[in-house]
Design an enzyme around this catalytic site. Structure first.
Site, PDB file in Angstrom:
ATOM      1  N   GLY A 103      62.764  41.076 -32.059  1.00  0.00           N
ATOM      2  CA  GLY A 103      62.974  39.667 -32.392  1.00  0.00           C
ATOM      3  C   GLY A 103      62.772  39.325 -33.859  1.00  0.00           C
ATOM      4  O   GLY A 103      63.200  40.040 -34.758  1.00  0.00           O
TER       5      GLY A 103
ATOM      6  N   GLY B  58      53.817  42.505 -34.525  1.00  0.00           N
ATOM      7  CA  GLY B  58      54.876  42.303 -33.532  1.00  0.00           C
ATOM      8  C   GLY B  58      56.239  42.600 -34.129  1.00  0.00           C
ATOM      9  O   GLY B  58      57.212  41.892 -33.900  1.00  0.00           O
ATOM     10  N   ALA B  59      56.317  43.680 -34.908  1.00  0.00           N
ATOM     11  CA  ALA B  59      57.523  43.935 -35.706  1.00  0.00           C
ATOM     12  C   ALA B  59      58.583  44.733 -34.960  1.00  0.00           C
ATOM     13  O   ALA B  59      59.611  45.048 -35.530  1.00  0.00           O
ATOM     14  CB  ALA B  59      57.139  44.668 -36.981  1.00  0.00           C
ATOM     15  N   ASN B  60      58.338  45.062 -33.684  1.00  0.00           N
ATOM     16  CA  ASN B  60      59.319  45.923 -33.024  1.00  0.00           C
ATOM     17  C   ASN B  60      60.480  45.155 -32.401  1.00  0.00           C
ATOM     18  O   ASN B  60      61.451  45.748 -31.968  1.00  0.00           O
ATOM     19  CB  ASN B  60      58.641  46.813 -31.975  1.00  0.00           C
ATOM     20  CG  ASN B  60      57.942  46.001 -30.921  1.00  0.00           C
ATOM     21  OD1 ASN B  60      56.823  45.541 -31.147  1.00  0.00           O
ATOM     22  ND2 ASN B  60      58.588  45.787 -29.799  1.00  0.00           N
TER      23      ASN B  60
ATOM     24  N   TYR C 145      49.920  27.758 -24.219  1.00  0.00           N
ATOM     25  CA  TYR C 145      50.759  28.198 -25.333  1.00  0.00           C
ATOM     26  C   TYR C 145      50.662  27.199 -26.486  1.00  0.00           C
ATOM     27  O   TYR C 145      50.429  27.574 -27.642  1.00  0.00           O
ATOM     28  CB  TYR C 145      52.217  28.344 -24.884  1.00  0.00           C
ATOM     29  CG  TYR C 145      53.143  28.783 -25.999  1.00  0.00           C
ATOM     30  CD1 TYR C 145      53.024  30.050 -26.552  1.00  0.00           C
ATOM     31  CD2 TYR C 145      54.120  27.925 -26.509  1.00  0.00           C
ATOM     32  CE1 TYR C 145      53.854  30.454 -27.585  1.00  0.00           C
ATOM     33  CE2 TYR C 145      54.949  28.319 -27.546  1.00  0.00           C
ATOM     34  CZ  TYR C 145      54.816  29.584 -28.083  1.00  0.00           C
ATOM     35  OH  TYR C 145      55.640  29.980 -29.112  1.00  0.00           O
TER      36      TYR C 145
ATOM     37  N   SER D  87      54.570  27.172 -34.124  1.00  0.00           N
ATOM     38  CA  SER D  87      55.721  26.673 -33.387  1.00  0.00           C
ATOM     39  C   SER D  87      55.661  25.165 -33.295  1.00  0.00           C
ATOM     40  O   SER D  87      54.594  24.556 -33.360  1.00  0.00           O
ATOM     41  CB  SER D  87      55.737  27.253 -31.980  1.00  0.00           C
ATOM     42  OG  SER D  87      56.603  26.502 -31.170  1.00  0.00           O
TER      43      SER D  87
END
Ligand code: NAG
Ligand code: NAG
Ligand code: NAG
Ligand code: NAG
Length: 327
Positions: free
Chosen positions: A53, A49-51, A203, A178
């Site tokens: 944030g 998910g490096a693209n 979540y 989280s």
């Protein structure tokens, strides 16, 4: 007689002070930057998910330190943009885009195979990608999307890369969990939220699953020179909110978002605890822990349930067909 300062200027300077004060306050609330100066020349880092944030900022930091960075992303367009952005800024040429859709086990297997075959080492794996509070959707295999992406996808990815990571010891795995795990319960009787779906609960369940896995994996990796820790990035202003209906409503845009802006971390701030867990020499021998604001933090009681961790591990092996056709 001193000339009177026009009132408007006084007001403006007061406003300026207020804005300045808010910015300083926000910087303070965001927590300290990671201060270590480790150099990562010759190391390979994978960030999922490096693209965007936190993932993007984490990858950027690793690139600045000279690492070879593999951006594991679903959307190759966005991934290429991120690659270009990072490479230009850091002047590091060893930044690569590789397709990895955590909502597809085939995609994860292809990615792992490619890495396994082409990379001499994987020194740091950062399981960062996540979806938050989305409407009921499923992965390619029919797993509820939050559990499927946040937990099952990374479970599979990590296990497929584990031989390579062990060969590269000392190496590290960081799981981005989280504080939402505190509210989480693992609903073994309805893990896939088929009978009842609540986006917040699903979540929280997926984030609790991250921590249970961190514990179980830490045990399995004891003495192997690989550590695995979980982190809470803080409440970060990222695209995770894109699925949250209220947040994007007009009322929220006008009244709530500006207020939240003060309290939400920037993605750069949100990346600091991940970077700390990935690099800090203090954590060289530390595994199975959970960090927030670069401090070890207590997890919920449910997260300490070793039985649940084992049961979830076995279920995850089945749902990802881990011990069949891996290769
Ligand atoms: C932390 O890093 C950010 C981004 O590099 C920078 O803008 C900020 O000033 C730094 N804060 C401190 C307290 O050094
Ligand atoms: C975190 O813990 C382990 C090792 O990284 C992994 O098996 C588990 O699936 C991870 N969970 C996530 C997605 O962060
Ligand atoms: C990765 O390669 C090793 C041999 O270097 C092999 O034992 C392992 O099964 C491979 N794993 C995957 C997921 O392809
Ligand atoms: C980690 O363990 C090794 C080997 O036992 C030791 O040499 C090293 O000092 C330890 N590091 C820290 C930060 O405690």
């Amino acid at each position: 007689m001193a000339p009177a300062i026009p009132r408007i200027l006084v007001r403006l300077s007061g406003f300026g002070t207020l804005v300045g004060g808010i910015i300083v306050f926000k910087e303070y609330l965001g927590g300290a930057n990671y201060s270590g100066t480790e150099n990562l020349k010759g190391k390979t880092v994978i960030v999922t998910g490096a693209n965007t944030g936190i993932g993007l900022e984490t990858a950027r930091d690793m690139a600045r330190r000279g690492a070879k960075v593999i951006l594991a992303c679903r959307n190759m367009e966005k991934c290429k943009k991120a690659r270009q952005d990072i490479a230009l800024e850091t002047r590091n040429k060893h930044i690569y885009c590789r397709e990895c859709d955590l909502a597809s086990q085939d995609s994860i297997r292809n990615f792992a195979k490619m890495v396994n075959e082409s990379e001499p080492s994987v020194d740091i794996l950062i399981n960062n990608a996540g979806v938050m509070r989305c409407k009921y959707q499923t992965t390619k295999e029919g797993i509820e999307l939050q559990l499927g992406t946040n937990h099952m996808g990374h479970f599979l990815l990590t296990n497929l890369l584990l031989d390579k990571i062990k060969e590269s010891a000392p190496s590290r795995i960081v799981n981005v969990s989280s504080v939402a795990h505190l509210r989480g319960k693992i609903h073994f009787e309805d893990l896939n939220s088929v009978k009842k779906y609540d986006e917040g609960e699903a979540y929280a369940q997926s984030k609790l699953a991250n921590i249970l896995f961190t514990h179980e994996l830490a045990q399995r990796l004891e003495g192997k020179g690989v550590t695995v820790n979980a982190v809470h990035p803080g409440l970060v202003n990222t695209e995770l909110g894109r699925h949250m209906g209220f947040y994007n409503s007009i009322i929220a845009t006008i009244f709530v978002q500006p207020l939240l802006w003060i309290f939400l971390k920037t993605p750069t701030k949100g990346a600091q605890t991940t970077i700390y867990a990935a690099l800090s020499p203090e954590l060289e021998n530390v595994s199975g822990k959970y960090y927030s604001n670069q401090l070890e933090t207590e997890v919920s009681e449910a997260a300490l349930d070793a039985e649940a961790a084992k049961r979830l591990w076995m279920t995850s092996e089945r749902w990802t067909k881990l011990n069949q056709n891996n290769h």
